[in-house]
Design a protein around this motif. Structure first.
Motif, PDB file in Angstrom:
ATOM      1  N   GLU A 213     -68.180  17.604   9.584  1.00 46.31           N
ATOM      2  CA  GLU A 213     -68.205  19.071   9.513  1.00 46.31           C
ATOM      3  C   GLU A 213     -68.980  19.673  10.674  1.00 46.31           C
ATOM      4  O   GLU A 213     -68.671  20.772  11.140  1.00 46.31           O
ATOM      5  N   ASP A 214     -70.003  18.951  11.132  1.00 47.31           N
ATOM      6  CA  ASP A 214     -70.836  19.493  12.208  1.00 47.31           C
ATOM      7  C   ASP A 214     -70.219  19.243  13.577  1.00 47.31           C
ATOM      8  O   ASP A 214     -69.948  20.176  14.334  1.00 47.31           O
ATOM      9  N   ARG A 215     -69.985  17.968  13.905  1.00 47.72           N
ATOM     10  CA  ARG A 215     -69.476  17.608  15.232  1.00 47.72           C
ATOM     11  C   ARG A 215     -68.940  16.183  15.174  1.00 47.72           C
ATOM     12  O   ARG A 215     -69.288  15.423  14.271  1.00 47.72           O
ATOM     13  N   PRO A 216     -68.112  15.815  16.136  1.00 44.80           N
ATOM     14  CA  PRO A 216     -67.635  14.421  16.178  1.00 44.80           C
ATOM     15  C   PRO A 216     -68.791  13.460  16.471  1.00 44.80           C
ATOM     16  O   PRO A 216     -69.725  13.806  17.200  1.00 44.80           O
ATOM     17  N   GLU A 217     -68.734  12.258  15.894  1.00 45.24           N
ATOM     18  CA  GLU A 217     -69.770  11.262  16.156  1.00 45.24           C
ATOM     19  C   GLU A 217     -69.133   9.894  16.318  1.00 45.24           C
ATOM     20  O   GLU A 217     -68.152   9.569  15.664  1.00 45.24           O
ATOM     21  N   ARG A 218     -69.714   9.104  17.227  1.00 46.27           N
ATOM     22  CA  ARG A 218     -69.257   7.738  17.440  1.00 46.27           C
ATOM     23  C   ARG A 218     -69.902   6.828  16.407  1.00 46.27           C
ATOM     24  O   ARG A 218     -71.125   6.807  16.256  1.00 46.27           O
ATOM     25  N   VAL A 219     -69.085   6.068  15.686  1.00 48.45           N
ATOM     26  CA  VAL A 219     -69.597   5.169  14.656  1.00 48.45           C
ATOM     27  C   VAL A 219     -68.976   3.794  14.854  1.00 48.45           C
ATOM     28  O   VAL A 219     -67.935   3.654  15.503  1.00 48.45           O
ATOM     29  N   ALA A 220     -69.634   2.795  14.302  1.00 48.16           N
ATOM     30  CA  ALA A 220     -69.071   1.445  14.335  1.00 48.16           C
ATOM     31  C   ALA A 220     -67.820   1.395  13.464  1.00 48.16           C
ATOM     32  O   ALA A 220     -67.705   2.114  12.471  1.00 48.16           O
ATOM     33  N   LEU A 221     -66.893   0.551  13.835  1.00 51.68           N
ATOM     34  CA  LEU A 221     -65.626   0.463  13.119  1.00 51.68           C
ATOM     35  C   LEU A 221     -65.842   0.143  11.646  1.00 51.68           C
ATOM     36  O   LEU A 221     -65.147   0.666  10.774  1.00 51.68           O
ATOM     37  N   ARG A 222     -66.832  -0.691  11.354  1.00 50.00           N
ATOM     38  CA  ARG A 222     -67.066  -1.083   9.959  1.00 50.00           C
ATOM     39  C   ARG A 222     -67.624   0.063   9.118  1.00 50.00           C
ATOM     40  O   ARG A 222     -67.663  -0.038   7.898  1.00 50.00           O
ATOM     41  N   GLU A 223     -68.062   1.162   9.750  1.00 45.20           N
ATOM     42  CA  GLU A 223     -68.596   2.303   9.007  1.00 45.20           C
ATOM     43  C   GLU A 223     -67.500   3.238   8.508  1.00 45.20           C
ATOM     44  O   GLU A 223     -67.758   4.121   7.704  1.00 45.20           O
ATOM     45  N   LEU A 224     -66.274   3.062   9.001  1.00 45.52           N
ATOM     46  CA  LEU A 224     -65.179   3.922   8.553  1.00 45.52           C
ATOM     47  C   LEU A 224     -64.829   3.626   7.103  1.00 45.52           C
ATOM     48  O   LEU A 224     -64.911   2.483   6.650  1.00 45.52           O
ATOM     49  N   GLN A 225     -64.415   4.664   6.394  1.00 44.38           N
ATOM     50  CA  GLN A 225     -63.993   4.547   5.008  1.00 44.38           C
ATOM     51  C   GLN A 225     -62.673   5.274   4.828  1.00 44.38           C
ATOM     52  O   GLN A 225     -62.376   6.222   5.552  1.00 44.38           O
ATOM     53  N   PRO A 226     -61.824   4.819   3.882  1.00 41.38           N
ATOM     54  CA  PRO A 226     -60.590   5.561   3.614  1.00 41.38           C
ATOM     55  C   PRO A 226     -60.904   7.021   3.303  1.00 41.38           C
ATOM     56  O   PRO A 226     -61.843   7.332   2.549  1.00 41.38           O
ATOM     57  N   GLY A 227     -60.143   7.922   3.889  1.00 43.41           N
ATOM     58  CA  GLY A 227     -60.385   9.346   3.724  1.00 43.41           C
ATOM     59  C   GLY A 227     -61.085   9.978   4.910  1.00 43.41           C
ATOM     60  O   GLY A 227     -61.032  11.203   5.086  1.00 43.41           O
ATOM     61  N   ASP A 228     -61.765   9.169   5.739  1.00 40.47           N
ATOM     62  CA  ASP A 228     -62.385   9.703   6.953  1.00 40.47           C
ATOM     63  C   ASP A 228     -61.314  10.212   7.913  1.00 40.47           C
ATOM     64  O   ASP A 228     -60.168   9.750   7.899  1.00 40.47           O
ATOM     65  N   ARG A 229     -61.716  11.150   8.769  1.00 42.69           N
ATOM     66  CA  ARG A 229     -60.832  11.627   9.826  1.00 42.69           C
ATOM     67  C   ARG A 229     -61.392  11.167  11.166  1.00 42.69           C
ATOM     68  O   ARG A 229     -62.599  11.300  11.424  1.00 42.69           O
ATOM     69  N   VAL A 230     -60.540  10.622  12.000  1.00 42.15           N
ATOM     70  CA  VAL A 230     -60.963  10.143  13.315  1.00 42.15           C
ATOM     71  C   VAL A 230     -60.098  10.804  14.382  1.00 42.15           C
ATOM     72  O   VAL A 230     -58.949  11.189  14.127  1.00 42.15           O
ATOM     73  N   ARG A 231     -60.674  10.928  15.560  1.00 43.02           N
ATOM     74  CA  ARG A 231     -59.952  11.491  16.703  1.00 43.02           C
ATOM     75  C   ARG A 231     -59.689  10.376  17.704  1.00 43.02           C
ATOM     76  O   ARG A 231     -60.607   9.628  18.073  1.00 43.02           O
ATOM     77  N   VAL A 232     -58.444  10.259  18.128  1.00 49.62           N
ATOM     78  CA  VAL A 232     -58.041   9.234  19.102  1.00 49.62           C
ATOM     79  C   VAL A 232     -57.560   9.946  20.356  1.00 49.62           C
ATOM     80  O   VAL A 232     -56.562  10.671  20.324  1.00 49.62           O
ATOM     81  N   ARG A 233     -58.291   9.734  21.443  1.00 46.49           N
ATOM     82  CA  ARG A 233     -57.958  10.389  22.706  1.00 46.49           C
ATOM     83  C   ARG A 233     -56.923   9.577  23.482  1.00 46.49           C
ATOM     84  O   ARG A 233     -56.707   8.400  23.206  1.00 46.49           O
ATOM     85  N   PRO A 234     -56.275  10.187  24.470  1.00 47.44           N
ATOM     86  CA  PRO A 234     -55.308   9.438  25.284  1.00 47.44           C
ATOM     87  C   PRO A 234     -55.943   8.200  25.918  1.00 47.44           C
ATOM     88  O   PRO A 234     -57.036   8.269  26.485  1.00 47.44           O
ATOM     89  N   GLY A 235     -55.240   7.064  25.811  1.00 50.48           N
ATOM     90  CA  GLY A 235     -55.748   5.808  26.356  1.00 50.48           C
ATOM     91  C   GLY A 235     -56.561   5.001  25.368  1.00 50.48           C
ATOM     92  O   GLY A 235     -56.835   3.824  25.618  1.00 50.48           O
ATOM     93  N   ASP A 236     -56.956   5.595  24.227  1.00 48.21           N
ATOM     94  CA  ASP A 236     -57.740   4.878  23.226  1.00 48.21           C
ATOM     95  C   ASP A 236     -56.827   4.095  22.292  1.00 48.21           C
ATOM     96  O   ASP A 236     -55.621   4.335  22.211  1.00 48.21           O
ATOM     97  N   THR A 237     -57.442   3.176  21.549  1.00 45.80           N
ATOM     98  CA  THR A 237     -56.718   2.381  20.558  1.00 45.80           C
ATOM     99  C   THR A 237     -56.993   2.939  19.171  1.00 45.80           C
ATOM    100  O   THR A 237     -58.147   3.266  18.842  1.00 45.80           O
ATOM    101  N   ILE A 238     -55.964   3.039  18.368  1.00 42.17           N
ATOM    102  CA  ILE A 238     -56.108   3.573  17.011  1.00 42.17           C
ATOM    103  C   ILE A 238     -56.907   2.573  16.180  1.00 42.17           C
ATOM    104  O   ILE A 238     -56.558   1.388  16.116  1.00 42.17           O
TER     105      ILE A 238
END
Length: 809
Positions: free
Chosen positions: A316-341
């Motif tokens: 809600e505040d701002r985008p943040e870089r997190v470790a892949l293992r911290e992601l949970q179903p329901g999270d929203r992520v942003r994938v920029r051009p050249g990045d891997t999903i």
């Protein structure tokens, strides 16, 4: 001819000339990133890098703060370990390293960073060992600086920093060196002892000296290099299942013990040469088995570069870089051009083209927009995508593929199970027969019982049998390597010689995996050359894979005001004409039409041209497939691509049996179906989606430019990236199998002849040792013939009049 970037070697876009002054000369660069990196290298006084490098460097990625997540405690603990109060170390796999000059540059740049204590780069393995003071430097700063000069670092888990397989490999090399050097020395002394025994004129003191020196040299060979055989024999005996180690340990131990006794006490025959030869040759065979076993377990490292380590999570505040293992179903992520999903999910907003070729086998990037599903491990080639995470970790498709791979790798082939049973019977028969012979002679003549028993053990020792296959395989694999085919599992040579069916992937295997223009249709207002020039001028400003189908020419017109519409196309002004290139629904003015198929070039008045693109067929594909068919192989195609594209390629190469839209599990099921019908299957592929079926095939071949996971799952890798190497491999494999049969027949004849002679006392232990040595030399000499054969010649019909006949099962 278009200028090339001095740093990365890519074409320099027309109308956007940038230069960097290096060693007193202005050097052209293609983009702001290369300009910044080259300027940094020149400004740091490290221009020797350009003098000694052997290949262009990687283009630096656009700035995206993906490295800040490495300062989070959870990820820092995962990728590094403490070595002092304020010091940590981590091991990384480097992407973009091409030569020793790259390693030199990385070390020099990082050594100048405050807080860096250790920097070691191995250019052969692409590994970076980095140690830093956490009170002075942060890991994100160091990795960001490394990416800034064009090298991306992928962390390896702490357990992979000094893997157990490396320790095992080093121990094997030490044992091999001790056994080889010791064997050569003992054989030199044995020649003198044999000569003295034959002529009966050796001075007793010289004989005693040679015996004593042989004892000193043979002891470390038997005790150190032969230790695994004794441990294995003891384990087999305790488990009640005698294996090949038992007769080997008995023969080596008995020969050595008798030799020590006769050297120090009795003065009888010595067999140090036989003992050391047994140990050396069998150690060579074990080293080949070890290499194959290690090769089969490298899935995790390959997968480490398929998925990103971090993800940009939206809060809600701002985008943040997190470790892949911290992601949970329901999270929203942003994938920029050249990045891997980073995870399987659904696009919430944004449009782009997604490269799924490594997972699905689909050649062309597919458009993805709101509501479309995307897969972890896919590459974003276009615009920004916001994705809702649905599956993470082991629930993703790429993890499921790895699961299929691991399951396939655990399957034991039928021939391996049969070989295990035969080996058990052989060992039991040898032990029982030796015991019976020993008992009979103990009853008839106790004084001769030990010598005759030892002669039987030496005569029946499976030295020649153990050499018959490995030596021929080593010779043939060396010859194949010189022809561009790397054999990673030596038993694949025999499997290839006996194969009856060849299953090929399409994209990247029969085709190059890069787009090309198959046909240009024009409206009549312009010619084909002009249409191509207009399209190429626009594509010169694009990094989309389709741009590779429009290489810039020498007299390319300039395009200005170029804009990119993700998933749709490009628009710009070329020589005063406003044109669009892309999908028909976007490029064409409202109310106008164009012929169906391909991408469309249009201006304000309507359709100008249509470019039909296709994955380009390899130039050697047709003659290579025909040559393989001429050698008795049934060829079929199994692809994840569109049915129309697969049918077109199948018709071009003359293959009637093809299947399209196949998922990894479909390919594996098809292969198992063929195997169940009694066929021996060779699978050729290049993508991650091919890894499970590659691992389960009787013989698997990966293209050298394919995914790392496919290469690590394969028995063979086409380093020459040329399908004609498969024809050479088939002929070389059949020749190797023929030589193996000859070796086995010779070894069997020797044992069948030597055993009754030894059992009746007509063959003394030293004679048995000489016979065993000669038998081994014959086997080795015959095996070396596999190292020499002419490369096959085949013409348009695929036939080679001198080809080696098909091997029968």
């Amino acid at each position: 001819m278009a200028e090339r970037c001095f740093h990365c070697g890519d074409p320099v876009p027309a109308g956007d000339r940038r230069v960097v002054r290096i060693d007193g000369e202005d050097r052209p660069v293609c983009c702001a990133g290369c300009e910044a990196v080259a300027g940094l290298i020149a400004g740091s006084g490290l221009t020797d890098f350009y003098r000694y490098r052997t290949a262009p460097s990687s283009r630096p990625e656009p700035e995206a703060d993906e490295w800040s997540a490495y300062d989070r405690e959870t990820l820092l603990d995962e990728v590094s370990h403490p070595v002092g109060e304020h010091t940590r170390e981590a091991v990384f796999a480097l992407e973009g390293i091409t030569c020793a000059a790259c390693a030199w540059l990385i070390e020099r740049v990082l050594e100048r960073e405050p807080g860096v204590e250790t920097v070691q780069v191995n250019p052969a393995t692409g590994r970076l060992l980095l140690g830093w003071d956490t009170t002075v430097a942060t890991l994100s700063t160091l990795l960001r600086h490394l990416a800034g000069i064009g090298y991306r670092a992928h962390p390896l888990e702490a357990g992979e920093a000094i893997p157990g397989i490396i320790r095992e490999r080093r121990a094997m090399l030490r044992r091999l060196a001790v056994a080889g050097l010791g064997m050569m020395q003992v054989m030199m002394y044995a020649v003198g002892l044999y000569a003295g025994a034959i002529h009966n004129d050796m001075d007793p003191q010289i004989e005693a000296f040679l015996r004593l020196v042989s004892l000193l040299v043979a002891t470390p060979v038997v005790v150190y290099a032969g230790a695994p055989f004794f441990r294995g024999a003891w384990r087999d005996v305790r488990g009640g299942r005698p294996g090949m180690d038992v007769p080997v340990a008995l023969a080596v131990g008995s020969a050595f013990a008798a030799s020590v006794w006769n050297t120090l006490v009795a003065g009888g025959e010595v067999y140090f040469d036989s003992a050391t030869m047994f140990v050396f040759f069998l150690t060579v065979a074990r080293s080949l088995e070890m290499a194959a076993r290690h090769r089969a377990g490298r899935t995790t490292e390959s997968l480490a570069q398929t998925l990103p380590t971090t993800a940009l999570r939206l809060t809600e505040d701002r985008p943040e870089r997190v470790a892949l293992r911290e992601l949970q179903p329901g999270d929203r992520v942003r994938v920029r051009p050249g990045d891997t999903i980073p995870a399987d999910g659904t696009v919430v907003s944004g449009r782009s083209a997604v490269d799924e070729s490594l997972i699905t086998g689909e050649f062309e990037p597919v458009p993805r927009g709101a509501g479309d599903a995307v897969l972890a491990g896919s590459g974003n080639t276009g615009g920004v995508l916001d994705i809702r995470v649905e599956r993470i970790g082991r629930q993703t498709l790429v993890s499921a593929i790895v699961g299929l791979l691991e399951r396939a790798q655990t399957r034991r082939p039928r021939l391996a199970r049969v070989a295990d049973r035969v080996a058990g019977w052989f060992v039991s028969a040898v032990l029982v027969g030796t015991a019976v012979i020993a008992g009979v002679w103990w009853w008839l003549e106790p004084g001769a019982a030990f010598e005759i028993t030892l002669a039987v053990l030496v005569a029946t020792c499976p030295c020649a049998l153990s050499l018959a296959t490995p030596t021929a395989l080593v010779a043939s694999t060396s010859a194949l390597a010189r022809r561009g085919l790397l054999v990673t599992r030596t038993d694949a040579v025999e499997g290839l010689a006996r194969a009856s069916r060849l299953i090929l992937d399409k994209t990247g295997t029969l085709t190059t995996g890069t787009p090309g223009i198959r046909r240009i249709r024009v409206a009549g207002r312009i010619g084909r050359d002009e249409a191509y020039a207009l399209a190429a001028a626009l594509e010169a400003h694009s990094e989309h894979p389709i741009a590779g189908a429009f290489p810039p020419g020498e007299h390319l017109p300039r395009a200005g005001e170029v804009t990119v519409e993700p998933g749709a196309g490009l628009a710009g002004n070329v020589d005063g004409r406003a044109v669009r290139l892309g999908r028909p629904g976007w490029a064409l003015p409202e109310g106008t039409t164009a012929p169906a198929g391909g991408i469309v070039l249009a201006d304000g008045d309507g359709w100008l041209a249509t470019f039909e693109l296709a994955d380009q067929l390899r130039p050697e594909a047709v003659p290579a497939i025909q040559a393989l068919q001429a050698r008795g192989l049934t060829v079929e195609i199994a692809s994840g691509d569109d049915p129309a594209a697969v049918a077109e390629v199948a018709a071009a190469v003359g293959v009637d049996d093809w299947r399209a839209r196949m998922r990894p599990e479909d390919k594996l099921a098809r292969m198992c179906e063929a195997q169940s019908a009694g066929e021996r299957v060779v699978m050729v592929g290049d993508g991650i989606n091919d890894a499970p079926v590659l691992a389960g095939a009787d013989v698997s071949v990966a293209m050298g430019r394919g995914s790392a996971l496919a290469r690590n799952s394969a028995d063979m890798v086409l380093m020459r990236d040329d399908l004609s190497a498969l024809v050479e491999a088939a002929d070389g494999a059949r020749r190797a199998v023929r030589i193996i049969r000859e070796n086995l027949i010779w070894a069997a004849l020797y044992n069948l002849t030597a055993l009754p002679l030894a059992a009746t006392g007509m063959l003394t232990p030293w004679m048995a040792a000489v016979g065993m040595s000669l038998s081994s030399l014959v086997v080795v000499g015959n095996a070396l013939r596999a190292n020499r054969w002419r490369a096959p010649r085949f013409g348009p019909d695929g036939h080679d009049p001198a080809a080696i006949p098909t091997a029968t099962p």
